[in-house]
Design an enzyme around this catalytic site. Structure first.
Site, PDB file in Angstrom:
ATOM      1  N   GLU A  68      -8.888  -3.435  -4.979  1.00 27.01           N
ATOM      2  CA  GLU A  68      -7.956  -3.360  -6.103  1.00 27.01           C
ATOM      3  C   GLU A  68      -8.505  -4.123  -7.305  1.00 27.01           C
ATOM      4  OE1 GLU A  68      -4.007  -4.606  -5.039  1.00 27.01           O
ATOM      5  OE2 GLU A  68      -3.863  -3.164  -3.386  1.00 27.01           O
TER       6      GLU A  68
ATOM      7  N   GLU B 217      -2.171   4.000  -9.571  1.00 31.24           N
ATOM      8  CA  GLU B 217      -0.842   3.771  -8.970  1.00 31.24           C
ATOM      9  C   GLU B 217       0.186   3.365 -10.014  1.00 31.24           C
ATOM     10  OE1 GLU B 217      -0.704   1.518  -5.346  1.00 31.24           O
ATOM     11  OE2 GLU B 217       1.495   1.501  -5.321  1.00 31.24           O
TER      12      GLU B 217
ATOM     13  N   ASP C 115      -8.831  -0.188   3.358  1.00 34.38           N
ATOM     14  CA  ASP C 115      -8.501  -1.175   2.332  1.00 34.38           C
ATOM     15  C   ASP C 115      -9.020  -2.552   2.732  1.00 34.38           C
ATOM     16  OD1 ASP C 115      -7.146  -0.591  -0.013  1.00 34.38           O
ATOM     17  OD2 ASP C 115      -5.171  -0.584   0.931  1.00 34.38           O
TER      18      ASP C 115
HETATM   19  O1  KIV Z   1      -2.205   0.400   0.864  1.00 33.62           O
HETATM   20  C1  KIV Z   1      -1.949   1.554   0.517  1.00 33.62           C
HETATM   21  O2  KIV Z   1      -1.297   2.328   1.240  1.00 33.62           O
HETATM   22  C2  KIV Z   1      -2.434   1.999  -0.769  1.00 33.62           C
HETATM   23  C3  KIV Z   1      -1.934   3.318  -1.264  1.00 33.62           C
HETATM   24  C4  KIV Z   1      -0.568   3.153  -1.771  1.00 33.62           C
HETATM   25  C5  KIV Z   1      -2.836   3.893  -2.290  1.00 33.62           C
HETATM   26  O3  KIV Z   1      -3.187   1.326  -1.398  1.00 33.62           O
END
Ligand code: KIV
Length: 260
Positions: A115, A183, A83
């Site tokens: 995102e 989500e 991420d």
């Molecule tokens: O940061 C995270 O764990 C996520 C998941 C909930 C998809 O983005």
């Protein structure tokens, strides 16, 4: 055999559900990888489950990379996605390129997750993909927008917002995203998106009709002090740890450990 983005596309075509989980350190990553998870996400949820923050916003790129490097050392087969944390990609495609490049070069990520699906983000995804960086998209209740949503609230609950999320998902696919997280949106919306897209959808709080599912591993293990209503704990690891620690403490205090 290592999982690739191409394999995930094949899984969708074959109707084989994709298993995804989050990871934040070496031991967790190694255990999940050996258990056969398809995709491991170093999610910025680690801000909450590993660092103790109440949202994902405070975690920095350096902190994410520190965790991602540890995860990388534990993973052999799963596809490793990292991420990009809040404000390390929203400023410009150049900023996103720099952050994503660090995730791939320094931490050994095979893809990044961003995102949002507004036009500027779609352009950013397109630029990253053009540079050879696989991107997983994420729409619906995107936790980095928690303050805009007024909490971790379900999104897409009106016909207008549902249509908006559907259009974002289509635009992100057109921009080249290889998969998309859905989500905390209504099940029928996730179903519709899954049918419309050719790339895999991976749901969390989005019903049973997605091409795969992801959970925050701390929730699955029963370690989290708070978890969203759609999460499921498959065990009470927090309770099991407390019990083991109490037994150990008792044995130390009673001079039973170590044995004489
Ligand atoms: O940061 C995270 O764990 C996520 C998941 C909930 C998809 O983005």
């Amino acid at each position: 055999m290592p999982i690739t983005t191409q394999k995930l596309a094949r899984f969708k075509a074959e109707g084989r559900p994709i298993v995804a989980l989050t990871a934040w350190d070496y031991l967790i990553a190694q255990t999940l990888d050996e258990a056969g998870v398809d995709l491991l996400l170093v999610g910025d949820s680690l801000a909450m489950v590993a660092l103790g923050y109440s949202t994902t916003l405070p975690v920095t790129l350096d902190e994410m990379l520190h965790h991602a490097k540890a995860v990388r050392r534990g993973v052999i087969n799963a596809l490793l996605v990292v991420d990009l944390p809040f404000l390390t990609y929203q400023e410009s495609p150049q900023q996103a390129m720099h952050s994503a490049g660090r995730a791939l070069k320094e931490a050994g990520a095979q893809a990044v997750k961003l995102e949002g699906g507004h036009p500027a983000m779609v352009e950013t995804v397109e630029r990253l993909v053009q540079a050879g960086i696989p991107v997983m998209a994420h729409v619906g209740m995107t936790p980095q927008s928690v303050h805009q949503f007024g909490g971790f609230r379900r999104q897409g609950t009106t016909p207008e917002t549902a249509e908006h999320i559907l259009q974002e998902a289509i635009a992100l696919q057109q921009a080249g995203a290889f998969a998309i997280i859905l989500e905390h949106i209504p099940d029928d919306l996730a179903h519709q998106i899954t049918q419309k897209l050719t790339i895999p959808t991976i749901g969390i709080g989005a019903g049973a009709h997605c091409d795969g599912q992801v959970l925050v591993t701390a929730d699955l293990l029963g370690l989290s002090s708070w978890q969203p209503p759609f999460a499921k704990s498959y065990m009470d690891l927090k309770g099991a740890i407390a019990q083991a620690v109490q037994t150990y403490s008792q044995e130390v205090r009673n001079h039973q450990f170590p044995p004489a």
